[in-house]
Design an enzyme around this catalytic site. Structure first.
Site, PDB file in Angstrom:
ATOM      1  N   ASP A  72       0.868  -1.183   0.000  1.00  0.00           N
ATOM      2  CA  ASP A  72       0.000   0.000   0.000  1.00  0.00           C
ATOM      3  C   ASP A  72       0.904   1.232   0.000  1.00  0.00           C
ATOM      4  O   ASP A  72       2.121   1.126   0.149  1.00  0.00           O
ATOM      5  CB  ASP A  72      -0.886  -0.013   1.258  1.00  0.00           C
ATOM      6  CG  ASP A  72      -1.791   1.209   1.355  1.00  0.00           C
ATOM      7  OD1 ASP A  72      -2.418   1.569   0.343  1.00  0.00           O
ATOM      8  OD2 ASP A  72      -1.876   1.826   2.436  1.00  0.00           O
ATOM      9  N   GLU A  87      -2.822   8.423   8.596  1.00  0.00           N
ATOM     10  CA  GLU A  87      -1.358   8.313   8.692  1.00  0.00           C
ATOM     11  C   GLU A  87      -0.844   9.006   9.962  1.00  0.00           C
ATOM     12  O   GLU A  87       0.202   8.676  10.485  1.00  0.00           O
ATOM     13  CB  GLU A  87      -0.684   8.930   7.451  1.00  0.00           C
ATOM     14  CG  GLU A  87      -0.855   8.112   6.164  1.00  0.00           C
ATOM     15  CD  GLU A  87      -0.018   6.821   6.138  1.00  0.00           C
ATOM     16  OE1 GLU A  87       1.090   6.798   6.692  1.00  0.00           O
ATOM     17  OE2 GLU A  87      -0.510   5.823   5.550  1.00  0.00           O
TER      18      GLU A  87
END
Ligand code: DGL
Length: 268
Positions: free
Chosen positions: A12, A155
């Protein structure tokens, strides 16, 4: 042909694909996994198709050199823009992707009339989910919404705070006028918000689809079919392109297990 003890490669742009890795660890606890998160170049979802394709092929190359027996594209943005090229590069190594898995899961688990899809700008613009769903179920109405702020929040590890909640409220407003049968989390970062999404969704009967479980199940079937199931592995090796410590912290929190060192690789 690859041997049974070779690892499964999962990749990813960042930590999102860990949602897939976690589901694979649960479904296939005896498999070794090599994970690559492109933390130097995340997010992919706002980049051009050509750029995402180039990154994805570099990672595919890296995983093939590591001798993987199967590749899981744990990124919807990559699945939407580079699936064909990755399959071609991988040759005999099977490649599975999250969009095919997500579309299939929406069909299997919901009333399949009105399906919402949230994803990155690139995934939404590609209309890859619309095509994948229509291929399975021509009569479905698909309503898409790009949610570009969610990847940076994930994130950063901001997955349950007020900022995450308000951002989701703003994006999911789009679906208020519908009575969705299913909402596909069309970005592998979004299952990280799985706790709060159902609380915000307007219709309580909407099934929230996370393609991670679906791709893990398909992987298991595929390995069985190819007689490639491992009987005694379970290692998890992580590679990133930047900030390994940060990745390790978030990954350990999300996976609920300690990781060996996370290694840094520069692919470009
Ligand atoms: N997790 C990825 C996806 O499923 C990529 C998100 C991003 O890097 O923008 O689309």
């Amino acid at each position: 042909m690859k041997n049974k003890t070779a690892p499964i490669g999962i990749f990813d742009s960042g930590i999102g694909g860990l949602t897939v890795a976690k589901a694979v660890m649960k479904a296939l606890p005896n498999e070794d996994i090599i994970y690559f998160g492109d933390t130097a170049r995340v997010p992919y979802g706002i980049k051009s198709e050509e750029t995402v394709r180039r990154y994805a092929l570099e990672i595919t190359d890296f995983l093939l050199k590591k001798g993987v027996k199967m590749i899981l594209i744990a990124c919807n943005t990559v699945s939407a823009s580079a699936k064909g090229e990755i399959i071609a590069k991988a040759g005999k190594v099977p490649v599975l992707d999250v969009i095919t898995a997500g579309a299939r899961a929406a069909f299997d688990q919901s009333g399949h009339k009105q399906i919402g899809v949230i994803g990155t700008l690139a995934t939404v613009h590609s209309r890859a989910y619309v095509s994948a769903i229509n291929e399975i179920n021509g009569g479905a109405e698909v309503i898409q919404k790009a949610c570009p702020m969610l990847v940076p929040l994930a994130e950063e590890g901001w997955i349950e705070n007020e900022v995450a909640r308000q951002t989701l409220q703003e994006y999911l407003k789009e679906f208020e006028e519908y009575d969705l049968d299913a909402l596909i989390l069309g970005c592998t970062h979004y299952p990280l918000f799985k706790e709060i999404i159902p609380q915000i969704l307007h219709s309580q009967r909407t099934v929230v689809i996370d393609s991670a479980e679906s791709i893990a199940e398909t992987s298991s079937g595929k390995l069985q079919e190819l007689n490639l199931l491992n009987k005694g592995g379970g290692k998890f090796d992580c590679y990133v392109s930047d900030r390994p410590q940060r990745f390790q912290e978030l990954a350990e929190r999300f996976l609920g297990r300690k990781l060996q060192d996370v290694s840094v690789i520069n692919l470009s």
